[in-house]
Design a protein around this motif. Structure first.
Motif, PDB file in Angstrom:
ATOM      1  N   ASP A  56      92.269  66.474   9.661  1.00 50.07           N
ATOM      2  CA  ASP A  56      92.492  67.530   8.664  1.00 50.07           C
ATOM      3  C   ASP A  56      91.195  68.265   8.345  1.00 50.07           C
ATOM      4  N   LEU A  57      90.105  67.506   8.138  1.00 50.71           N
ATOM      5  CA  LEU A  57      88.822  68.141   7.844  1.00 50.71           C
ATOM      6  C   LEU A  57      88.346  68.979   9.025  1.00 50.71           C
ATOM      7  N   ALA A  58      88.504  68.448  10.244  1.00 53.66           N
ATOM      8  CA  ALA A  58      88.066  69.186  11.430  1.00 53.66           C
ATOM      9  C   ALA A  58      88.795  70.514  11.546  1.00 53.66           C
ATOM     10  N   THR A  59      90.091  70.524  11.259  1.00 58.66           N
ATOM     11  CA  THR A  59      90.864  71.770  11.319  1.00 58.66           C
ATOM     12  C   THR A  59      90.309  72.799  10.342  1.00 58.66           C
ATOM     13  N   LYS A  60      89.942  72.350   9.149  1.00 54.10           N
ATOM     14  CA  LYS A  60      89.376  73.258   8.144  1.00 54.10           C
ATOM     15  C   LYS A  60      87.998  73.756   8.560  1.00 54.10           C
ATOM     16  N   LEU A  61      87.189  72.871   9.139  1.00 52.79           N
ATOM     17  CA  LEU A  61      85.864  73.291   9.587  1.00 52.79           C
ATOM     18  C   LEU A  61      85.957  74.283  10.744  1.00 52.79           C
ATOM     19  N   LEU A  62      86.929  74.094  11.623  1.00 56.93           N
ATOM     20  CA  LEU A  62      87.116  75.051  12.712  1.00 56.93           C
ATOM     21  C   LEU A  62      87.457  76.440  12.173  1.00 56.93           C
ATOM     22  N   ARG A  63      88.169  76.483  11.061  1.00 54.89           N
ATOM     23  CA  ARG A  63      88.454  77.782  10.444  1.00 54.89           C
ATOM     24  C   ARG A  63      87.167  78.424   9.925  1.00 54.89           C
ATOM     25  N   GLY A  64      86.278  77.598   9.395  1.00 52.51           N
ATOM     26  CA  GLY A  64      84.980  78.120   8.980  1.00 52.51           C
ATOM     27  C   GLY A  64      84.153  78.591  10.159  1.00 52.51           C
ATOM     28  N   ILE A  65      84.231  77.873  11.266  1.00 49.85           N
ATOM     29  CA  ILE A  65      83.512  78.291  12.469  1.00 49.85           C
ATOM     30  C   ILE A  65      84.078  79.612  12.981  1.00 49.85           C
ATOM     31  N   ALA A  66      85.403  79.760  12.935  1.00 44.90           N
ATOM     32  CA  ALA A  66      86.006  81.033  13.342  1.00 44.90           C
ATOM     33  C   ALA A  66      85.442  82.177  12.507  1.00 44.90           C
ATOM     34  N   LEU A  67      85.369  82.000  11.198  1.00 39.85           N
ATOM     35  CA  LEU A  67      84.808  83.042  10.332  1.00 39.85           C
ATOM     36  C   LEU A  67      83.346  83.303  10.665  1.00 39.85           C
ATOM     37  N   SER A  68      82.625  82.244  11.008  1.00 39.51           N
ATOM     38  CA  SER A  68      81.205  82.410  11.328  1.00 39.51           C
ATOM     39  C   SER A  68      80.999  83.255  12.578  1.00 39.51           C
TER      40      SER A  68
END
Length: 333
Positions: A156-168
């Protein structure tokens, strides 16, 4: 073309060097109160270091403590008990126990002084590499429930972090969602004995390597031993910081960004006089996902540096070189 990072690559002369790993507060990303600012911090970290600490990640401390306790209980068992769950029993699912020197991340130079226990997505039968039944100890109450709950929390955390990476990367927030509908995930429990006296590189906790997938979330105990290489080839300590995870990217994100983000070399050397325990979680992409440089990162001045790879085949091919027992196992799909 290559899929291996090179911290001394002259094409990356614009990167900033570092003498410590940055700490990123991901709370505003997770609650959506300041995602753009977090994305900016993520971009700096992965362009220049390939690693970051994250705080305010939302994972309960009790779950982390319980998982470390279960790891210690597992490794405290006699070797014959652990060997009953050897990874070789699971074939290409690669779930189970690995003894000292049973995996070597840098086999040409180093033997890894560690033991580990691995799980992944739970399946009733072997489907393909990384997808099959997990092996669970029957003598440790609560082990299965705790360790798998931790796996799910990390997913679950990894999925959220990947969304942050997408924004980055100035991509839509949900860019990775369709690529991780049933991803390869890999949860490890690791124990590193301490090394005393003069330590030579040929035997250390884990040899220098880069990760093969998309994202790694590492929980460390208080002992230390993680080292990350900077642009000058100097090993920088990734010391434990209470309340944080260490996050790093792997080859798949390096390929996707055509080398903008770096999958950096790291290793573990435990000379601290105590056993080190760590719990890394890896998320890649769906097994059949094709990963190649995005068009926005390819130009006449920066041509494509990587061939397309299929996620599952790429990762299995990399890992097959690090596990001696896999030399006897065919790629069964």
């Amino acid at each position: 073309m290559t899929t291996k990072s090179d911290p001394n690559d002259s094409l990356r002369a614009q990167r900033q060097s570092f003498d410590k790993i940055p700490i990123v507060d991901v709370g505003p990303l997770l609650d959506n109160s300041g995602a753009p600012s977090v994305a900016k911090d993520i971009r700096w970290a992965f362009e220049n270091v390939g690693f970051m600490y994250v705080k305010n990640h939302g994972v309960p401390a009790q779950l982390l403590d319980d998982t470390f306790a279960q790891a210690r209980a597992f490794f405290d068992q006699p070797l014959e008990e652990k060997m009953k769950l050897h990874m070789a029993n699971s074939g290409v699912a690669m779930h189970g126990y690995v003894e000292f020197f049973g995996e070597n991340a840098d086999p040409a130079n180093t033997k890894d002084l560690k033991e580990c226990f691995d799980i992944g997505p739970e399946r009733p039968i072997l489907e393909r590499p990384f997808f099959g039944p997990n092996q669970w100890p029957s003598t440790l109450p609560g082990f299965r429930e705790t360790v798998f709950a931790y796996h799910e929390a990390m997913k679950d955390l990894a999925t959220k972090l990947l969304r942050g990476i997408a924004l980055s990367l100035d991509l839509p927030r949900d860019f990775f969602d369709s690529r991780v509908t049933d991803p390869i995930t890999y949860q490890r429990l690791l124990r590193y004995p301490t090394q005393l006296g003069q330590v030579e590189e040929r035997i250390i906790g884990i040899g220098a390597h880069i990760d093969y997938g998309s994202l790694t979330i590492l929980a460390q105990d208080s002992v230390g031993g993680l080292q990350v290489m900077n642009r000058e080839g100097v090993w920088v300590e990734g010391a434990p910081i209470i309340g944080t995870f260490v996050i790093n990217i792997g080859e798949l994100l390096q390929i996707l960004t055509n080398g903008l983000y770096i999958a950096n070399y790291h290793r573990v050397v435990n000379t601290f006089g105590r056993e080190r325990y760590s719990i890394p979680f890896f998320i890649d992409a769906d097994y059949d996902a094709v990963v190649q440089p995005l068009e926005r990162y390819v130009s006449p001045s920066n041509p494509s540096r990587y061939l397309p790879v299929i996620c599952g085949e790429h990762k299995f091919g990399r890992l097959a070189k690090t596990f001696p027992h896999l030399e006897r196992v065919g790629l069964e799909q």
